[in-house]
Scaffold this motif. Structure first.
Motif, PDB file in Angstrom:
ATOM      1  N   ASP A  57       1.392  -1.503   0.199  1.00 41.56           N
ATOM      2  CA  ASP A  57       0.122  -0.367   0.388  1.00 41.56           C
ATOM      3  C   ASP A  57       0.809   1.078  -0.040  1.00 41.56           C
ATOM      4  OD1 ASP A  57      -2.542  -1.242   0.436  1.00 41.56           O
ATOM      5  OD2 ASP A  57      -2.146  -1.886   1.975  1.00 41.56           O
ATOM      6  N   LEU A  58       2.220   0.845   0.047  1.00 37.20           N
ATOM      7  CA  LEU A  58       2.647   2.396   0.036  1.00 37.20           C
ATOM      8  C   LEU A  58       2.977   3.211  -1.184  1.00 37.20           C
ATOM      9  CD1 LEU A  58       6.734   1.026   1.798  1.00 37.20           C
ATOM     10  CD2 LEU A  58       4.513   2.475   2.283  1.00 37.20           C
ATOM     11  N   SER A  59       3.114   3.720  -1.769  1.00 39.50           N
ATOM     12  CA  SER A  59       2.960   5.266  -2.320  1.00 39.50           C
ATOM     13  C   SER A  59       4.616   5.118  -3.609  1.00 39.50           C
ATOM     14  CB  SER A  59       2.765   6.626  -2.088  1.00 39.50           C
ATOM     15  OG  SER A  59       3.654   7.222  -1.833  1.00 39.50           O
ATOM     16  N   GLU A  60       4.338   5.222  -4.348  1.00 36.50           N
ATOM     17  CA  GLU A  60       5.876   5.116  -4.928  1.00 36.50           C
ATOM     18  C   GLU A  60       6.469   6.371  -4.672  1.00 36.50           C
ATOM     19  OE1 GLU A  60       7.124   4.386  -7.891  1.00 36.50           O
ATOM     20  OE2 GLU A  60       5.307   2.967  -8.034  1.00 36.50           O
ATOM     21  N   GLU A  61       6.132   7.529  -4.118  1.00 33.22           N
ATOM     22  CA  GLU A  61       6.718   8.521  -3.204  1.00 33.22           C
ATOM     23  C   GLU A  61       7.239   7.622  -1.577  1.00 33.22           C
ATOM     24  OE1 GLU A  61       4.170  10.742  -6.136  1.00 33.22           O
ATOM     25  OE2 GLU A  61       3.953   8.989  -3.704  1.00 33.22           O
ATOM     26  N   GLN A  62       6.702   7.207  -0.909  1.00 33.27           N
ATOM     27  CA  GLN A  62       7.097   6.719   0.151  1.00 33.27           C
ATOM     28  C   GLN A  62       7.988   5.079  -0.617  1.00 33.27           C
ATOM     29  OE1 GLN A  62       2.957   5.108   1.376  1.00 33.27           O
ATOM     30  NE2 GLN A  62       3.338   6.620   3.032  1.00 33.27           N
ATOM     31  N   LEU A  63       7.819   4.750  -1.282  1.00 29.20           N
ATOM     32  CA  LEU A  63       8.429   3.611  -1.802  1.00 29.20           C
ATOM     33  C   LEU A  63      10.030   4.313  -2.044  1.00 29.20           C
ATOM     34  CD1 LEU A  63       7.678   1.456  -4.106  1.00 29.20           C
ATOM     35  CD2 LEU A  63       7.629   0.420  -2.261  1.00 29.20           C
TER      36      LEU A  63
END
Length: 289
Positions: A57-63
Motif C-alpha cells: 500500500d506504499l505510494s511511489e513517493e513512499q517507496l
C-alpha cells in the motif's frame, strides 16, 4: 556485540549467510528499523511495512523515500514480506494477482530478489476441498512473477493450505514454476504440531531458498528465541550448512505480540532474538552478517 560474534568454544566456520530481519518488528519508522539492524551486524532487511503502512500500500513517493533511507544506512532488501495469499481462497484469482503487481513494483524499487507469499485461508472447509482452487491461484501468482527476476517464497503458516510439509510439497510441485520456492519457518511448523526438521526437512529441502528465524513450543505454541523451543533450529541450520545453503537468514522474532498480518518485538526483544540465533549459528560454525 554483533550477532556474528562466535562464542569462545564454538568452531570457526567459513560458511557465511546473509543476516536479515523483519524491520517492522523493531519499529514503525524505517530509520529506527535500519539503525537497529545495522547495530546487530545485519547487511539486509526484510520489508513488511514502513510508517505503519503495508508494503503493498506504499505510494511511489513512499517507496522512493524508503529506498533512500535504506541506502543511507547501507542496507539491502532481502525480501518483500507481502500479505499476498493471506485472504480467503473464495476470492477471485485476479484479486491477489493484482496485489502481487504492487509487491513486484516494491521489489523492483527496493532491489529485493524475493517476495514472501501465503497459500490462502479456507475456514469451514477441508483442505482437499480447496486444493484445486489453491493450486489455481498459486499458479497464477507464479506465472505473474515469471520473467521478472523475482522469486516468490511460500511461507508455511497455520490456518492456510500450506501449513504441514505434505501440503507444502504438494503445492510447490504441482505449480512447478521456477518463480515459486519455499521459505522455511520452524515456529510455524511447531504451531501445527510438526517436528520441523524430523518431519519436513528431507521432503522440502530441494525447494527451500529462504530461512525465517523463529522458534516455538509444542506445549502452547508460544514463540521463543531460536534454539529455545521445539523447532529443531540447530539441526536445521547444520543440515542447511552441510547442503551448501548460502542464502538469507531472516529474523522474525514475534516476541512481544502477534497479529494476523505480522508481529512485533521492539528493539530490545529483537536484540534478544538476534543474540539467541547467533549462539545457534556459532554452534553450527556458520557466520552471518
Amino acid at each position: 556485540m554483533t550477532v556474528t560474534e562466535p562464542s569462545a568454544t564454538a568452531p570457526t566456520g567459513t560458511v557465511r549467510w546473509d543476516l536479515s530481519g523483519f524491520g517492522d518488528e523493531i519499529d514503525a519508522d524505517p530509520r529506527v528499523q535500519a539503525a537497529v539492524m545495522r547495530a546487530l551486524g545485519a547487511s539486509h532487511i526484510e520489508v513488511r511495512s514502513a510508517w505503519g503502512t503495508n508494503i503493498v500500500d506504499l505510494s511511489e513517493e513512499q517507496l522512493a523515500e524508503l529506498k533512500s533511507v535504506l541506502d543511507e544506512a547501507g542496507l539491502k532488501v532481502s525480501a518483500i514480506a507481502s500479505p499476498i495469499g493471506k485472504v480467503d481462497v473464495a476470492l477471485p484469482v485476479d484479486h491477489e494477482v493484482e496485489r502481487l503487481g504492487r509487491a513486484l513494483r516494491a521489489a523492483e524499487v527496493l532491489g529485493a530478489p524475493y517476495i514472501r507469499i501465503f497459500s490462502f485461508y479456507y475456514e469451514g472447509k477441508a483442505p482437499e476441498e480447496v486444493r484445486d482452487a489453491v493450486i489455481e491461484r498459486m499458479t497464477a501468482l507464479a506465472r505473474r512473477a515469471e520473467g521478472t527476476g523475482v522469486t516468490l517464497v511460500h511461507e508455511n503458516e497455520k490456518d492456510i493450505f500450506g501449513d504441514i510439509p505434505e501440503r507444502v510439497h504438494d503445492l510447490v510441485t504441482a505449480v512447478d514454476s521456477p518463480a515459486l520456492k519455499l521459505a522455511w519457518d520452524p515456529a510455524n511448523f511447531v504451531q501445527v504440531g510438526v517436528k520441523p526438521f524430523t518431519q519436513g526437512y528431507e521432503l522440502l529441502r530441494p525447494h527451500v531458498v529462504y530461512l525465517q528465524v523463529k522458534d516455538a513450543l509444542f506445549a502452547d505454541g508460544t514463540v521463543v528465541p531460536a534454539g529455545e523451543g521445539d523447532g529443531e533450529v540447530l539441526a536445521t541450520v547444520e543440515a542447511l550448512r552441510d547442503s551448501g545453503y548460502t542464502g538469507f537468514a531472516s529474523l522474525e522474532p514475534h516476541l512481544a505480540e502477534g497479529f494476523a498480518l505480522g508481529g512485533f518485538s521492539g528493539p530490545y526483544a529483537f536484540g534478544v532474538a538476534a543474540r539467541a540465533f547467533a549462539k545457534v549459528l556459532a554452534s553450527a560454525g556458520v557466520e552471518a552478517n
